[in-house]
Each structure stands twice: as C-alpha cells, then as structure tokens.
Design a protein around this motif. Sequence first.
Motif, PDB file in Angstrom:
ATOM      1  N   GLU A  81       0.834  -1.214   0.000  1.00 30.30           N
ATOM      2  CA  GLU A  81       0.000   0.000   0.000  1.00 30.30           C
ATOM      3  C   GLU A  81       0.865   1.260   0.000  1.00 30.30           C
ATOM      4  O   GLU A  81       0.567   2.219  -0.710  1.00 30.30           O
ATOM      5  CB  GLU A  81      -0.943   0.005   1.212  1.00 30.30           C
ATOM      6  CG  GLU A  81      -1.996  -1.073   1.194  1.00 30.30           C
ATOM      7  CD  GLU A  81      -3.142  -0.788   0.221  1.00 30.30           C
ATOM      8  OE1 GLU A  81      -3.302   0.361  -0.212  1.00 30.30           O
ATOM      9  OE2 GLU A  81      -3.868  -1.741  -0.097  1.00 30.30           O
ATOM     10  N   LEU A 116      -1.591  -6.718  -5.014  1.00 31.33           N
ATOM     11  CA  LEU A 116      -2.804  -5.966  -4.674  1.00 31.33           C
ATOM     12  C   LEU A 116      -3.992  -6.382  -5.536  1.00 31.33           C
ATOM     13  O   LEU A 116      -3.811  -6.927  -6.624  1.00 31.33           O
ATOM     14  CB  LEU A 116      -2.541  -4.462  -4.858  1.00 31.33           C
ATOM     15  CG  LEU A 116      -1.522  -3.848  -3.911  1.00 31.33           C
ATOM     16  CD1 LEU A 116      -1.237  -2.404  -4.301  1.00 31.33           C
ATOM     17  CD2 LEU A 116      -2.027  -3.893  -2.474  1.00 31.33           C
ATOM     18  N   LYS A 120      -7.178  -1.703  -7.328  1.00 31.94           N
ATOM     19  CA  LYS A 120      -6.107  -0.806  -6.894  1.00 31.94           C
ATOM     20  C   LYS A 120      -5.012  -0.709  -7.946  1.00 31.94           C
ATOM     21  O   LYS A 120      -4.426   0.340  -8.160  1.00 31.94           O
ATOM     22  CB  LYS A 120      -5.526  -1.260  -5.556  1.00 31.94           C
ATOM     23  CG  LYS A 120      -6.490  -1.064  -4.413  1.00 31.94           C
ATOM     24  CD  LYS A 120      -5.857  -1.361  -3.092  1.00 31.94           C
ATOM     25  CE  LYS A 120      -6.880  -1.106  -1.997  1.00 31.94           C
ATOM     26  NZ  LYS A 120      -6.295  -1.107  -0.681  1.00 31.94           N
TER      27      LYS A 120
END
Length: 130
Positions: A81, A116, A120
């Motif tokens: 992230e 991911l 995203k």
Amino acid sequence: MTPDVTCIGANETVAEAAKKMTDLGVGSLPICGTDEKLKGMLTDRDIVVKVIGAGKDPAQVKAGELAQGEIVTVAADDTAEDILRIMSEHKVRRLPVIDRHVLVGIVAQADVARALPDSKVGDLVEDIST
C-alpha cells in the motif's frame, strides 16, 4: 521486489549503461556514485530522448549527467500500500528499495500488481499514465 540490483556507475557512459540493460534484459538501472550512494535512475527512455534524440554521443555522456531531481525510494519494510501510494504520487513505475541507506532491490509496477487487488492496480496504472 527484484533483489541483487546492478547499478550503473555515475562515471560510466550511457553506452555502457545501454549494454548493461541489454545484457540484463531491463529497462532501467540505478545510478550509483563512487560513494555507493544512489544518485538517481537511468531509463531506456532517458537514453533515447535525452541522449540519442538530442544528438549527443552515448559513448561520451556519463550516466551521472542524467541523474536529476529528487530520488524517490521506498524502504525495505514498506507495505504494498505504501509503495502504491508513492508510485501514484510521483508517477513512477519503478522504485529503488533502500535498507539503512543501502540499495537492496527494485520494486516495479508489476510487483505491486501481483500483491494488490485488480481495482487498486487499475487506479495505479491510471495515476501513473496521466
């Protein structure tokens, strides 16, 4: 992340960098100084646009001459992230990975894509491309 990254020395020529990229099958190399610190990133696009396209001789231009601006990196313990956010903010597809000021790898957009969810990853591609 891809470990065991090969640098191009800041005093090596762009022609030498192109040869290393060809031999390694990569499109970018970190530029490292004689102090072993990261000075920037050199891409195949940099070579084409800033050297060949500008009429310069790749055998005369030093890789370090193309190191410019802020060096964007990630830490070895950053999450996927964190990396996604940094890539999006800086519109970059590859990031050097640093551990205690030492280059330990490169993380690419494809590495993030594998870690991911698709939504995203789609946002990342859109952010980088605009």
